[in-house]
Structures are given as structure tokens and as C-alpha cells.
Design a protein around this motif. Structure first.
Motif, PDB file in Angstrom:
ATOM      1  N   THR A 689       0.827  -1.211   0.000  1.00  0.00           N
ATOM      2  CA  THR A 689       0.000   0.000   0.000  1.00  0.00           C
ATOM      3  C   THR A 689       0.856   1.254   0.000  1.00  0.00           C
ATOM      4  O   THR A 689       0.617   2.188  -0.773  1.00  0.00           O
ATOM      5  CB  THR A 689      -0.939  -0.006   1.219  1.00  0.00           C
ATOM      6  N   GLN A 690       1.887   1.295   0.869  1.00  0.00           N
ATOM      7  CA  GLN A 690       2.672   2.529   0.948  1.00  0.00           C
ATOM      8  C   GLN A 690       3.495   2.756  -0.324  1.00  0.00           C
ATOM      9  O   GLN A 690       3.688   3.900  -0.739  1.00  0.00           O
ATOM     10  CB  GLN A 690       3.556   2.551   2.197  1.00  0.00           C
ATOM     11  N   THR A 692       2.576   1.690  -3.367  1.00  0.00           N
ATOM     12  CA  THR A 692       1.635   1.994  -4.447  1.00  0.00           C
ATOM     13  C   THR A 692       1.141   3.432  -4.358  1.00  0.00           C
ATOM     14  O   THR A 692       0.987   4.114  -5.372  1.00  0.00           O
ATOM     15  CB  THR A 692       0.435   1.023  -4.399  1.00  0.00           C
ATOM     16  N   THR A 693       0.896   3.899  -3.126  1.00  0.00           N
ATOM     17  CA  THR A 693       0.336   5.243  -2.938  1.00  0.00           C
ATOM     18  C   THR A 693       1.407   6.301  -2.692  1.00  0.00           C
ATOM     19  O   THR A 693       1.082   7.476  -2.525  1.00  0.00           O
ATOM     20  CB  THR A 693      -0.640   5.243  -1.748  1.00  0.00           C
ATOM     21  N   LEU A 705      -3.380   8.512   3.214  1.00  0.00           N
ATOM     22  CA  LEU A 705      -3.327   8.074   1.814  1.00  0.00           C
ATOM     23  C   LEU A 705      -2.957   6.597   1.709  1.00  0.00           C
ATOM     24  O   LEU A 705      -3.292   5.942   0.725  1.00  0.00           O
ATOM     25  CB  LEU A 705      -2.298   8.907   1.041  1.00  0.00           C
ATOM     26  N   ALA A 706      -2.244   6.091   2.716  1.00  0.00           N
ATOM     27  CA  ALA A 706      -1.795   4.690   2.697  1.00  0.00           C
ATOM     28  C   ALA A 706      -2.938   3.793   3.159  1.00  0.00           C
ATOM     29  O   ALA A 706      -2.914   3.220   4.250  1.00  0.00           O
ATOM     30  CB  ALA A 706      -0.560   4.522   3.571  1.00  0.00           C
ATOM     31  N   ASP A 707      -3.952   3.673   2.340  1.00  0.00           N
ATOM     32  CA  ASP A 707      -5.167   2.932   2.664  1.00  0.00           C
ATOM     33  C   ASP A 707      -5.175   1.629   1.876  1.00  0.00           C
ATOM     34  O   ASP A 707      -5.185   1.631   0.641  1.00  0.00           O
ATOM     35  CB  ASP A 707      -6.393   3.781   2.315  1.00  0.00           C
ATOM     36  N   ASP A 710      -7.507   1.041  -1.079  1.00  0.00           N
ATOM     37  CA  ASP A 710      -7.406   1.837  -2.299  1.00  0.00           C
ATOM     38  C   ASP A 710      -7.560   0.898  -3.500  1.00  0.00           C
ATOM     39  O   ASP A 710      -6.921  -0.153  -3.569  1.00  0.00           O
ATOM     40  CB  ASP A 710      -6.045   2.541  -2.341  1.00  0.00           C
ATOM     41  N   ASP A 784     -12.471   5.316  -5.035  1.00  0.00           N
ATOM     42  CA  ASP A 784     -11.467   5.452  -3.978  1.00  0.00           C
ATOM     43  C   ASP A 784     -11.777   4.456  -2.868  1.00  0.00           C
ATOM     44  O   ASP A 784     -12.748   3.676  -2.959  1.00  0.00           O
ATOM     45  CB  ASP A 784     -11.431   6.885  -3.424  1.00  0.00           C
TER      46      ASP A 784
END
Length: 792
Positions: A689-690, A692-693, A705-707, A710, A784
Motif C-alpha cells: 500500500t505505501q 503503491t500510494t 493516503l496509505a489505505d 485503495d 477510492d
């Protein structure tokens, strides 16, 4: 035997130092120690007449050593020499040695019958070990030693190696023999050092697990070596190291709903990982101690010293009354008494600053330093700095520490002392504005079963307003629909009770798909406490051994892996090889500072230049795999070349299943190539996640943002499942979310590894699900993460 006199401005300080030093030697071997400290039991100062009386009391034909704290203590001692009989004064030595370290060294050395000169020399070297460890000065040179006649090798079993007490016992033993004994640390190549010198032994800095060569020469060399071997076998008088997990780790089972006595607040539990739902009136605490009414006087330094001592008494009481969190308050005491910090505060006061302003400014600067560190856990230590800052400030200005009750506490950040002293039967929950889950206050509150949510930000909350939160979903509401919240609380209670009852049943969905639900293990206790786990999908070896200063041996790793397997009744365990770097350092494998550590040498990348540690771990894994089902997986893999190298290091599999972590987009996109020679892949959704975002999960400014939900992250997971050609697991945070677990299973993931308390809930939710009815296309094409949640 020489006598010793301690001259200090504080009687409490002097008596404490004497008490510490006295523990280093047996009572029948202690020198006479006389104290001349304070004008009375509570008033700071020194008195020449009191010093002269102490000199007379400690007088010995072998001499008297005088240790002192601050400048006027020297003047008082010099004046005292004018008062005593010249026959006493002639063999008195005033020393500039550090009071505490020098006294410990002096007592140990004097107990062996050493001369006054020898004792003085040892006392004045008292800081060498600490200076060398912290890099303040070059290491002291070892005393010249003659070539040894014979030697033996011992392994240090003490949890903290040759620290003060075992070192003192060793020195006392060595000096009882007619022999010259030296120590050499074979793991660090430091030494040889004189084993009869406390400061030299401390300089060696030998840690748990280190191999130490003990060499001796002289008439009693053989006897000395035999005695040292016996002492080492007894861990130098320390309790043997147990290999226990680092403190602060928690795991647990179910907890019951508890209503506050006033009936104004409810809370629900989610088990050992913390409680998740609460409703009640807001109890809002501010962040700043008001200094506006403080009036400076001529004795600012004395006022500060008294406030610091009062704060120390409070912290010692907290340490003693909350032993399960004692280490936290020991750390606060260390911050409170840090010599360099105190010197900076005293300097500011000498320059005209009032005590509160000087204290606040210095501690604020220290907190800022912590917040600038790379390691996320270390950054959250800034909260401890501010907690110590505010404790002393409240004492200086006479502010009363608030004890909130009957509601939900809303705070900027949570102090461990506040969390430890709350009435858990009357506080419905805690809402913390700051993000982060490793602050000491958060750890303490969760261990006490208090519902808690972090990262609520700057939302406006007025005192007394009804608030509610659901930590599972991250929602925080002011003036919510109370009936709906209470219904949620009742629903969660029933859900957990039912899930725990059925925890051992398999997770078979309504459309007949069986999903293995396993547990993430960071300490052995995680495996012991796990309810209903089908094994472990992630054994975090860097956490298992992360509190050690030296690398674990193959045998030690085998023992720990075996204990995990036995706790899980020999169900399969997946052992991840060392995963370090970024926010996960290993004390026994230091890494160079990197500008972007999350994009640097992490996981498998580290061991291509340090393969020996990986080889030891793989040997331990192979051994355990002959006894119980074991899988091994390699972290932070990006290229096929890395996979090939790892498989080459592993060698023959002999039935051992092998996989990799999919944590970076590159690995997800080329998974078909990477997995060609593998048995499985496991997706680490936290890192995926981190990356990718492009959002550092430890940076509160972008953490939202680190969801993991996503759609971009979910599309990568979908790509892995469709193209891997092998079994796909998930062991990141998404696997612990019951709703997300259903989605992952619908995407084709067949194995989920969750935190222990969530395993029953994940299995229960999967049993209720019909995967064929999950609209995965809509989820993958969602706008989202919020829209994904709505669809779930």
C-alpha cells in the motif's frame, strides 16, 4: 582496607549512591563508607564540619578516598582537612572521579584490599565504559598484560552481558587470586583487558551470547580460571536469560462490555488488540501547562532541583505500583535525570531564564530531535519527552494533575502515566488526536482494556459533548445517533462472544470455499494466545529476536521456532526470514544511515552482502522442518535474480515449501516470473500500500493516503491472484479486517494471516459470506477507498 567518604549537596543522592555501590560486593567485604551530605535530610548544601566528622569515621591506616559532587563540595572538603588531626589528613585523597560511577568502582576495588592509589585510579576511570559505549571519547587503552599461560572460553548467558553487577562480581573474584587475568571478546575482537579492573571490564562491553576468552598467568592461574568458569556457568550471579519476548508486546482473548457507574458511557471490546467502540461525554484535556502566573525568584536552580526530585518520586511510585509497565517509567526516570539535559537547563537558568522556561525549551528541543529520527518507533518517543517535560512544569507552577472520569478522554497525545492511572471502570474510552500506535500511553491503555482510537486530528470537540468512535472503521463522531451506537456496541459484544465460541471451526464460506485463517506471530506468546488459528502465516523473526544485542545462534532459533509450532499444535508455520531496514532495525546488524530507508536496503537485499546471518537462519528452519510443517518465505523481493539467489542459499528443499513476500508493485506485476519455482506467495499489504500510494505509513501528514482498500492496491492483489500460478496468501493488516477478508477471499486469496484477537472474527465473517455474491468488478473499479468501504 581503605575508607571512603562521600560529600554531596543532597543527602538523598549520597545515600542512594552508597546503596547502589554497596550492592556490588558482599557485606563482609565492604569498606567503611561515611556520608557528609546536605545541611539536613531535605536541605541542599555541604558543611565542612560534617565532612571532617566523616573523615574521622572512615579513617584507615590504608588511607581515605573522598568523592564529591559539585564545586562547593570541594571547598568544604578542603576546609575539613584543616579541622582533622594531621595524622588523618596526611593520607586523605580528594578525587575528581564521577560520584556514582567512581563510587561503584572504588567500592569494588577497595573490597579486594587494593591500595589507595589503585582505588583512586579505578574511581577516576569510572566513566570510561559509558564514554566508550556512547562514543564520547576514544576507548581507554587496556593495561599492559603479560602473555597468558592458559585460557578458557565462556559464553555470556546474562541478558545484558557484563553489566555493572556481574562485572563487579567478576572483578572481586579475580582480585582474590594471585594471577593476572584478561578478557577478550571474540565476537567483537575487543581486548584483551584487565579482568581485575571494573572500568576495563565495562569498556569491553561484552553482551549476551558473546564468546569471551579468559586468559590467566601467575601462580594461581588455574584456580582463577576454574572459579571464573564456575561463575560464568552461574550467569555471574544474574538470573539466567529466558529469551522472553520484548516487553510491551500484548496478546489476549475476549473482554466483556463494561458500563460506567454513572450509566453515561458504554464500551465494547475487540479482544487483546484493544477495544474498539465507545460512546460518552467528552472530557477534553489541553496540551500546554500554563506558565503565565509563574514568578521567578533568586533561587531558580534550587526550585528546579526540588521539582525534579518530586517528579522522580512520582515516577518511582508509578514504576513500583505498575510493574507490568515499569520499564516505561524507568525510561522516564532516565529522561528526567539525563546529565546533558540538566546541564543545558542549568546553563539557561544561569543566563537568566526562569526555571520553567529553561526546562520547557530544552525538552522541546529534545522532542524535536526525536521527531526527526528515521525510525517510527523512536519518533514516538518524543511523547515520552513531553510527558517528562510537563510533569516537572506542573510541579514548578503548582498545577494539579487532572484525573478524568466518566466519559471519553480527548487528548493531543497520551502520556503513559495518565493511561496507567485512569480509573478503567469509569473512563469509557480515549480519543487521541495524534496518529501512531506505538506510543507508550497507547500501549498501556490497550493493555488495560480501555477502548482507544488514535489519529482523530483537529476535529472540534467541546467539553461535555457526546462523542462516539468505532476504532475498527476509524469513525469518530460528535453528537452521534446514540441509539445506533448503543446498538453497535451490543452487536459487537454478541458477535465476539459467538466468534470465540466457534473459533476452532473451519472457515468454510456459504458457497463451499475453505479459507485458512492463521495468526501473525511476533512473540511466542502470540502463538500461545491464538484462538482458532489454522497455523501461523507470518512468523516475524526480526521481532522475535529484535531485543537482542547479538545474533541468535542456530540452536536458539530452533528452540524458539519449535515453541511456536508446539503452541499451535504443530499446524503449519510460515517463517519469514530477517526483514529489516526502513522502520525495522536489528541491533545486532547495524546499517548505514540512508536518505530514504524505505527505498534502500531492506529485507532480502541486506543479506546479499551479509549472507552468514541468513544462512544460520535457514539452517534453523531446515532443522525444524524435519519435525513439523514449516514454510519459509523471503521478504522484499523485486527481481527474479533475487529469488534465484535466495533459493540457491536455501539449497535442497526436502519437502520444505518456499515462497516470497509480494510487497512492491514491481513484484506484483511480474509475479508470474518470480513465482515460477515457488510454492506460494504472500502479499504484505502494508508495504504494498505505501509503495503503491507513495505514502509513508509512519508519516502522519500522509498516512491517510496509505489505505489498503485503495482500488489501485486491490487491482494489484487481483493481478497477483490471477497470474501467480501458486497459492496466494495475505499477511498484512487487510487480513485482520473481517470485511476486507471476505473481499480478499472473493478475489481468490486462499490463506489469510491475521493478528491473534481478530482470528475468530475473521473466521466468523467468512462463514457468513457467499463469495459468489461479492461484486469484485465494482470494487476494483471504485473511485477510492471510501467507495470500496461503502460497497463492502
Amino acid at each position: 582496607m581503605i575508607g571512603i567518604v562521600v560529600v554531596s549537596h543532597s543527602r538523598a543522592l549520597a545515600e542512594a549512591a552508597v546503596g547502589l555501590a554497596s550492592e556490588m560486593v558482599a557485606e563482609d567485604k565492604r569498606p567503611v563508607i561515611a556520608v557528609a551530605a546536605g545541611l539536613d535530610a531535605t536541605t541542599f548544601g555541604t558543611d565542612a564540619m560534617a565532612v571532617s566528622e566523616a573523615l574521622t569515621a572512615a579513617d584507615s591506616p590504608d588511607g581515605v578516598l573522598v568523592l564529591l559532587d559539585l564545586g562547593s563540595a570541594v571547598l568544604s572538603a578542603e576546609m575539613a582537612l584543616e579541622f582533622v588531626d594531621p595524622s588523618v589528613g596526611d593520607h586523605v585523597r580528594l578525587s575528581s572521579a564521577p560520584l556514582v560511577e567512581g563510587l561503584v568502582a572504588a567500592v569494588v576495588t577497595a573490597s579486594t584490599g587494593a591500595s589507595l592509589d589503585a582505588v583512586v585510579a579505578e574511581a577516576e576511570r569510572g566513566l570510561v565504559g559509558k564514554q566508550d559505549h556512547l562514543g564520547d571519547t576514544p576507548a581507554a587503552e587496556a593495561a599492559a598484560v603479560v602473555e597468558a599461560d592458559q585460557s578458557v572460553e565462556v559464553v555470556l548467558g546474562n541478558e545484558h552481558g557484563l553489566h555493572a553487577r556481574p562485572a563487579a562480581r567478576l572483578v572481586g573474584l579475580v582480585n582474590g587470586f594471585d594471577a593476572t587475568v584478561t578478557l577478550t571478546d571474540l565476537d567483537t575482537a575487543r581486548g584483551p583487558v584487565d579482568a581485575g579492573s571494573l572500568s576495563m571490564v565495562a569498556t569491553l562491553n561484552a553482551q549476551q551470547g558473546h564468546r569471551v576468552r579468559v586468559s590467566a598467568s601467575g601462580q594461581q592461574a588455574s584456580e582463577a580460571l576454574a572459579a571464573i568458569e564456575k561463575l560464568a556457568a552461574e550467569n555471574f550471579g544474574d538470573a539466567p536469560a529466558t529469551g522472553a519476548a520484548p516487553s510491551g508486546s500484548t496478546a489476549g482473548g475476549p473482554s466483556s462490555v463494561s458500563d460506567s457507574p454513572s450509566g453515561t458511557a458504554d464500551r465494547s471490546t475487540a479482544g487483546g488488540s484493544g477495544l474498539d467502540v465507545a460512546i460518552g461525554p467528552a472530557v477534553v484535556l489541553g496540551s500546554e501547562v500554563d506558565l503565565s502566573d509563574y514568578v521567578a525568584e533568586d533561587n531558580e536552580l534550587e526550585r528546579l532541583n526540588q521539582a525534579v526530585e518530586t517528579a522522580a518520586e512520582q515516577l518511582r511510585e508509578l514504576r513500583d505500583t505498575t510493574p507490568e509497565h515499569g520499564d516505561i517509567f524507568v525510561a522516564h526516570l532516565a529522561l528526567l535525570g539525563d546529565r546533558k539535559i540538566l546541564e543545558a537547563v542549568e546553563h539557561a537558568i544561569s543566563g537568566g531564564s526562569p526555571a520553567p522556561a529553561a526546562w520547557r525549551d530544552v525538552y522541546d528541543e529534545l522532542a524535536t530531535t526525536f521527531e526527526g529520527l528515521d525510525d517510527a518507533y523512536q519518533r514516538e518517543r518524543a511523547q515520552d519527552v513531553r510527558a517528562v517535560r510537563d510533569r516537572v512544569l506542573r510541579i514548578l507552577v503548582g498545577a494539579t494533575e487532572e484525573t478524568p472520569t466518566d466519559g471519553i478522554l480527548v487528548v493531543p497525545e497520551l502520556d503513559a502515566a495518565t493511561a496507567a492511572t485512569l480509573d478503567a471502570t469509569r473512563i469509557a474510552g480515549i480519543a487521541v488526536r495524534a496518529a501512531g500506535t506505538t506510543g507508550h500511553g497507547v500501549i498501556v491503555a490497550r493493555s488495560r482494556g480501555i477502548p482507544l482510537i488514535t489519529g482523530i486530528g483537529e476535529v472540534d470537540v467541546q467539553p461535555g459533548a457526546t462523542i462516539a468512535f468505532d476504532a475498527r472503521t476509524g469513525s469518530f463522531e460528535v453528537e452521534p445517533d446514540e441509539d445506533q451506537v448503543h446498538a453497535t456496541i451490543r452487536e459487537r459484544q454478541s458477535e465476539r462472544e459467538q466468534a470465540v465460541t466457534e473459533a476452532n471451526e473451519p472457515a468454510i464460506t456459504r458457497d463451499g470455499k475453505t479459507i485458512d485463517v492463521l495468526v501473525n506471530v511476533g512473540v511466542v506468546q502470540d502463538a500461545v494466545d491464538a484462538r482458532g488459528a489454522d497455523g501461523s502465516g507470518l512468523v516475524r523473526t526480526e521481532v522475535l529476536f529484535g531485543d537482542r544485542r547479538t545474533a541468535p545462534t542456530v540452536d536458539e532459533q530452533v528452540e524458539t521456532f519449535r515453541a511456536i509450532a508446539q503452541a499451535l499444535k504443530n499446524r503449519p508455520i510460515t517463517i519469514r526470514t530477517w526483514d529489516i531496514g526502513g522502520d525495522k532495525p536489528l541491533p545486532f546488524l547495524p546499517q548505514a544511515k540512508e536518505a530514504n530507508p524505505f527505498l534502500g536496503e531492506r529485507g532480502l537485499r541486506v543479506f546479499r552482502r551479509r549472507p552468514e546471518l541468513l544462512r544460520d537462519q535457514l539452517e534453523a528452519i531446515r532443522r525444524v522442518a524435519t519435525e513439523t510443517p514449516v514454510h519459509v518465505m523471503f521478504p522484499m523481493v523485486t527481481t527474479a535474480d533475487e529469488v534465484a539467489w535466495a533459493l540457491d542459499e536455501l539449497g535442497p528443499r526436502h519437502g520444505l515449501e518456499v515462497g516470497i513476500m509480494v510487497e512492491v508493485p514491481a513484484a506484483a506485476l511480474r509475479v508470474a516470473t518470480l513465482a515460477k519455482d515457488l510454492d506460494f506467495v504472500s502479499i504484505g499489504t502494508n508495504d504494498l500500500t505505501q509503495y503503491t500510494t507513495a505514502a509513508d505509513r509512519t508519516n502522519t501528514a500522509v498516512a491517510s493516503l496509505a489505505d489498503g482498500l485503495d482500488p489501485a492496491v486491490l487491482q494489484l492483489i487481483d493481478h497477483v491472484v490471477r497470474n501467480a500460478g501458486v497459492r496466494v496468501a495475505v499477511c498484512g493488516d487487510l487480513a485482520s479486517n473481517p470485511q476486507a477478508a471476505v473481499l480478499l477471499a472473493a478475489l481468490g486469496v486462499t490463506e489469510l494471516s491475521a493478528v491473534g484477537p481478530q482470528v475468530p472474527l475473521v473466521k466468523a465473517r467468512l462463514r457468513q459470506a457467499d463469495l459468489s455474491q461479492v461484486d469484485t468488478a465494482a470494487v476494483l473499479n471504485a473511485r477510492d477507498a471510501d467507495q470500496v468501504r461503502g460497497l463492502l
